[in-house]
Design a protein around this motif. Structure first.
Motif, PDB file in Angstrom:
ATOM      1  N   ARG A  87       1.031  -0.258 -10.277  1.00 46.29           N
ATOM      2  CA  ARG A  87       0.241   0.552  -9.336  1.00 46.29           C
ATOM      3  C   ARG A  87      -1.235   0.460  -9.704  1.00 46.29           C
ATOM      4  O   ARG A  87      -1.605   0.490 -10.882  1.00 46.29           O
ATOM      5  CB  ARG A  87       0.675   2.018  -9.366  1.00 46.29           C
ATOM      6  CG  ARG A  87       2.027   2.280  -8.729  1.00 46.29           C
ATOM      7  CD  ARG A  87       2.273   3.770  -8.580  1.00 46.29           C
ATOM      8  NE  ARG A  87       3.579   4.072  -8.032  1.00 46.29           N
ATOM      9  CZ  ARG A  87       3.862   4.130  -6.732  1.00 46.29           C
ATOM     10  NH1 ARG A  87       2.894   3.906  -5.855  1.00 46.29           N
ATOM     11  NH2 ARG A  87       5.070   4.410  -6.329  1.00 46.29           N
ATOM     12  N   TYR A  88      -2.075   0.390  -8.658  1.00 47.23           N
ATOM     13  CA  TYR A  88      -3.520   0.322  -8.834  1.00 47.23           C
ATOM     14  C   TYR A  88      -4.138   1.333  -7.889  1.00 47.23           C
ATOM     15  O   TYR A  88      -3.858   1.317  -6.686  1.00 47.23           O
ATOM     16  CB  TYR A  88      -4.018  -1.102  -8.579  1.00 47.23           C
ATOM     17  CG  TYR A  88      -3.278  -2.088  -9.443  1.00 47.23           C
ATOM     18  CD1 TYR A  88      -3.671  -2.313 -10.764  1.00 47.23           C
ATOM     19  CD2 TYR A  88      -2.136  -2.744  -8.971  1.00 47.23           C
ATOM     20  CE1 TYR A  88      -2.964  -3.186 -11.582  1.00 47.23           C
ATOM     21  CE2 TYR A  88      -1.422  -3.625  -9.782  1.00 47.23           C
ATOM     22  CZ  TYR A  88      -1.844  -3.833 -11.082  1.00 47.23           C
ATOM     23  OH  TYR A  88      -1.132  -4.679 -11.888  1.00 47.23           O
TER      24      TYR A  88
ATOM     25  N   GLN B 157       6.802  -3.622  -6.762  1.00 41.97           N
ATOM     26  CA  GLN B 157       5.883  -4.747  -6.822  1.00 41.97           C
ATOM     27  C   GLN B 157       4.470  -4.200  -6.812  1.00 41.97           C
ATOM     28  O   GLN B 157       4.262  -2.993  -6.649  1.00 41.97           O
ATOM     29  CB  GLN B 157       6.101  -5.716  -5.659  1.00 41.97           C
ATOM     30  CG  GLN B 157       5.613  -5.228  -4.301  1.00 41.97           C
ATOM     31  CD  GLN B 157       5.750  -6.289  -3.220  1.00 41.97           C
ATOM     32  OE1 GLN B 157       6.788  -6.425  -2.604  1.00 41.97           O
ATOM     33  NE2 GLN B 157       4.677  -7.032  -2.968  1.00 41.97           N
ATOM     34  N   SER B 158       3.487  -5.052  -7.005  1.00 47.70           N
ATOM     35  CA  SER B 158       2.098  -4.604  -7.085  1.00 47.70           C
ATOM     36  C   SER B 158       1.735  -3.776  -5.863  1.00 47.70           C
ATOM     37  O   SER B 158       1.870  -4.239  -4.726  1.00 47.70           O
ATOM     38  CB  SER B 158       1.177  -5.808  -7.199  1.00 47.70           C
ATOM     39  OG  SER B 158       1.442  -6.519  -8.388  1.00 47.70           O
TER      40      SER B 158
ATOM     41  N   TRP C  55       0.849  -1.183   0.000  1.00 46.03           N
ATOM     42  CA  TRP C  55       0.000   0.000   0.000  1.00 46.03           C
ATOM     43  C   TRP C  55       0.886   1.234   0.000  1.00 46.03           C
ATOM     44  O   TRP C  55       1.969   1.240   0.573  1.00 46.03           O
ATOM     45  CB  TRP C  55      -0.910   0.028   1.227  1.00 46.03           C
ATOM     46  CG  TRP C  55      -1.967  -1.025   1.231  1.00 46.03           C
ATOM     47  CD1 TRP C  55      -1.818  -2.339   1.549  1.00 46.03           C
ATOM     48  CD2 TRP C  55      -3.352  -0.849   0.916  1.00 46.03           C
ATOM     49  NE1 TRP C  55      -3.013  -3.002   1.447  1.00 46.03           N
ATOM     50  CE2 TRP C  55      -3.981  -2.105   1.070  1.00 46.03           C
ATOM     51  CE3 TRP C  55      -4.128   0.253   0.533  1.00 46.03           C
ATOM     52  CZ2 TRP C  55      -5.341  -2.291   0.839  1.00 46.03           C
ATOM     53  CZ3 TRP C  55      -5.484   0.063   0.308  1.00 46.03           C
ATOM     54  CH2 TRP C  55      -6.084  -1.191   0.453  1.00 46.03           C
ATOM     55  N   ASP C  56       0.399   2.308  -0.631  1.00 43.92           N
ATOM     56  CA  ASP C  56       1.188   3.526  -0.730  1.00 43.92           C
ATOM     57  C   ASP C  56       0.247   4.721  -0.820  1.00 43.92           C
ATOM     58  O   ASP C  56      -0.908   4.588  -1.260  1.00 43.92           O
ATOM     59  CB  ASP C  56       2.089   3.459  -1.979  1.00 43.92           C
ATOM     60  CG  ASP C  56       3.139   4.549  -2.000  1.00 43.92           C
ATOM     61  OD1 ASP C  56       3.404   5.153  -0.940  1.00 43.92           O
ATOM     62  OD2 ASP C  56       3.699   4.807  -3.086  1.00 43.92           O
ATOM     63  N   THR C  57       0.739   5.868  -0.402  1.00 37.76           N
ATOM     64  CA  THR C  57       0.010   7.132  -0.574  1.00 37.76           C
ATOM     65  C   THR C  57       0.958   8.137  -1.215  1.00 37.76           C
ATOM     66  O   THR C  57       2.168   8.077  -1.011  1.00 37.76           O
ATOM     67  CB  THR C  57      -0.505   7.693   0.757  1.00 37.76           C
ATOM     68  OG1 THR C  57       0.618   7.954   1.625  1.00 37.76           O
ATOM     69  CG2 THR C  57      -1.454   6.710   1.442  1.00 37.76           C
TER      70      THR C  57
ATOM     71  N   LEU D 191       2.259   8.007 -13.320  1.00 46.54           N
ATOM     72  CA  LEU D 191       2.419   6.565 -13.178  1.00 46.54           C
ATOM     73  C   LEU D 191       3.657   6.068 -13.930  1.00 46.54           C
ATOM     74  O   LEU D 191       4.407   5.225 -13.427  1.00 46.54           O
ATOM     75  CB  LEU D 191       1.172   5.848 -13.696  1.00 46.54           C
ATOM     76  CG  LEU D 191      -0.080   5.973 -12.834  1.00 46.54           C
ATOM     77  CD1 LEU D 191      -1.312   5.554 -13.622  1.00 46.54           C
ATOM     78  CD2 LEU D 191       0.052   5.135 -11.570  1.00 46.54           C
ATOM     79  N   THR D 192       3.874   6.604 -15.108  1.00 45.91           N
ATOM     80  CA  THR D 192       5.037   6.200 -15.903  1.00 45.91           C
ATOM     81  C   THR D 192       6.338   6.599 -15.213  1.00 45.91           C
ATOM     82  O   THR D 192       7.336   5.858 -15.257  1.00 45.91           O
ATOM     83  CB  THR D 192       4.966   6.832 -17.305  1.00 45.91           C
ATOM     84  OG1 THR D 192       3.742   6.428 -17.943  1.00 45.91           O
ATOM     85  CG2 THR D 192       6.150   6.410 -18.160  1.00 45.91           C
TER      86      THR D 192
END
Length: 406
Positions: free
Chosen positions: A323-324, A279-280, A249-251, A272-273
């Motif tokens: 990233r999602y 990792q996911s 998880w990330d912010t 995003l690029t």
């Protein structure tokens, strides 16, 4: 000697609120606590450890699903076939209800009851290990459990297994409150702790250690997650962290110099690029706009599920970046509107009285007994976070000319 210390598997975590994720990814997220736990048991077998310690909250709630119960039974059976004993204590989320008593775990599993007891194991090397621990009999354990723990037994090694939190002296010490000083008087060689989801070393020698949880469950649990492989070196036990999380998880906060939704999509793709993950990673973004959208795009943002559409139309970009996006919040810079001095004084007085741990617990009432909310309320800094949110909402009400959303 070699063993694994893990805690807070939280099997069956529901992962609510992730409505923008594609269905296949959402399935993976909801399976992630099982995937992470499997990595622990795989490592135990690969390392041929002498035993495994599980320090509470194996399940996310007291009423477990059939799937979660069957999964854990099958993993314990794998360990039995490998000749690996398991010591289990249940915590505040999966406290020892009658349901636990109906599960006949394989005979390599030692489950601690409501009272502190000590179980002794003789290793293939001939060394003896004493493990002392207990399981929660109900949601809260408000008394210090350490007086019931014996001093170091007549064994080569003595390990304490405890799901709890360091005592604060406040009214919200609901989770087997203890002090490090008390632990040291027991002269144990290792304390395997659970309950705090961030791995944390409270004492170096002997190690008094929170393993953290193997899989983060929200944007509040960022960074690597895992468990510990503990190995003896002479008369010392040395823990080594190993990662297990299937998803991180990330912010992030992103400056956005855009004025249309089309430009927002382009800027998001560029970010995003430029910021791929290792990792996911489930990412929660806050976009700081420099200018408001047009009225038409403001209406479209409010009335359409823009993020879900972006997720579906940019799957390749998201997959490449690993990233999602779980949430995208847009904010405009707001001019600060000063409150009249009298209003500000009353606000400061009321806030000082309201945003205290004891008052927050009282205000939430019975809701504070819901496991996830109770854990959040007990987290250090929660009253300050609530005060900051309330201050922000007050500022919004006072500043109608600069709305929070574009």
């Amino acid at each position: 000697m070699k063993f694994i210390h893990a805690a807070d598997l939280h099997l069956d975590s529901p992962f609510l609120g992730l409505t923008t994720l594609p269905a296949a990814l959402l399935t993976r997220v909801r399976q992630s606590t099982f995937t992470a736990a499997t990595k622990i048991f795989d490592r135990a077998i690969a390392e041929h450890v002498d035993f495994v310690l599980l320090a509470g909250d194996l399940f996310d709630r007291a009423e477990q699903s059939v799937a979660a119960q069957a999964y854990l039974f099958n993993q314990f059976e794998r360990l039995r076939q490998a000749g690996i004993p398991v010591f289990v204590s249940f915590g505040n989320h999966d406290y020892a209800t009658d349901q636990h008593q109906t599960i006949a775990y394989p005979d390599n599993v030692q489950v601690f009851g409501a009272d502190v007891t000590t179980k002794t194991l003789t290793l293939a090397s001939g060394e003896t290990v004493a493990v002392s621990g207990f399981s929660y009999p109900q949601r809260w354990v408000v008394t210090d459990p350490l007086p019931a723990f014996p001093e170091h037994a007549a064994a080569d090694w003595h390990v304490g297994l405890l799901h709890g939190a360091v005592a604060t002296g406040g009214t919200h010490d609901h989770y087997a409150p203890f002090t490090v000083a008390e632990m040291l008087t027991k002269r144990y060689d290792y304390w395997a702790l659970g309950h705090i989801h961030q791995r944390q070393l409270l004492h170096q020698n002997p190690p008094i250690l929170y393993a953290g949880n193997p899989q983060g469950r929200s944007s509040q649990e960022t960074g690597e997650r895992g468990a510990y492989l503990v190995t003896s070196h002479g008369r010392q036990l040395v823990p080594e962290f190993f990662p297990t999380a299937d998803l991180l998880w990330d912010t992030a906060t992103v400056p956005l110099t855009v004025t249309t939704l089309a430009d927002l999509g382009t800027a998001l793709t560029e970010w995003l690029t430029a910021h791929p993950a290792d990792q996911s990673t489930l990412t929660q973004l806050t976009g700081k706009l420099t200018h408001p959208f047009t009225p038409e795009d403001q209406a479209a943002w409010r009335t359409t599920d823009w993020l879900s559409l972006y997720q579906r139309t940019h799957r390749s970009t998201l997959a490449t970046a690993q990233r999602y996006l779980t949430r995208l919040t847009l904010r405009l810079p707001q001019a600060t509107v000063a409150a009249p001095a009298l209003d500000q004084r009353y606000w400061d007085q009321g806030a000082a009285q309201t945003f205290t741990p004891a008052t927050v617990q009282t205000l939430f009432g019975k809701l504070a007994q819901e496991p996830a909310l109770a854990d959040w309320l007990a987290t250090e800094g929660t009253p300050e976070k609530l005060r900051a949110l309330a201050t922000e909402q007050l500022q919004d009400l006072m500043n109608q000319e600069a709305p929070d959303v574009p």
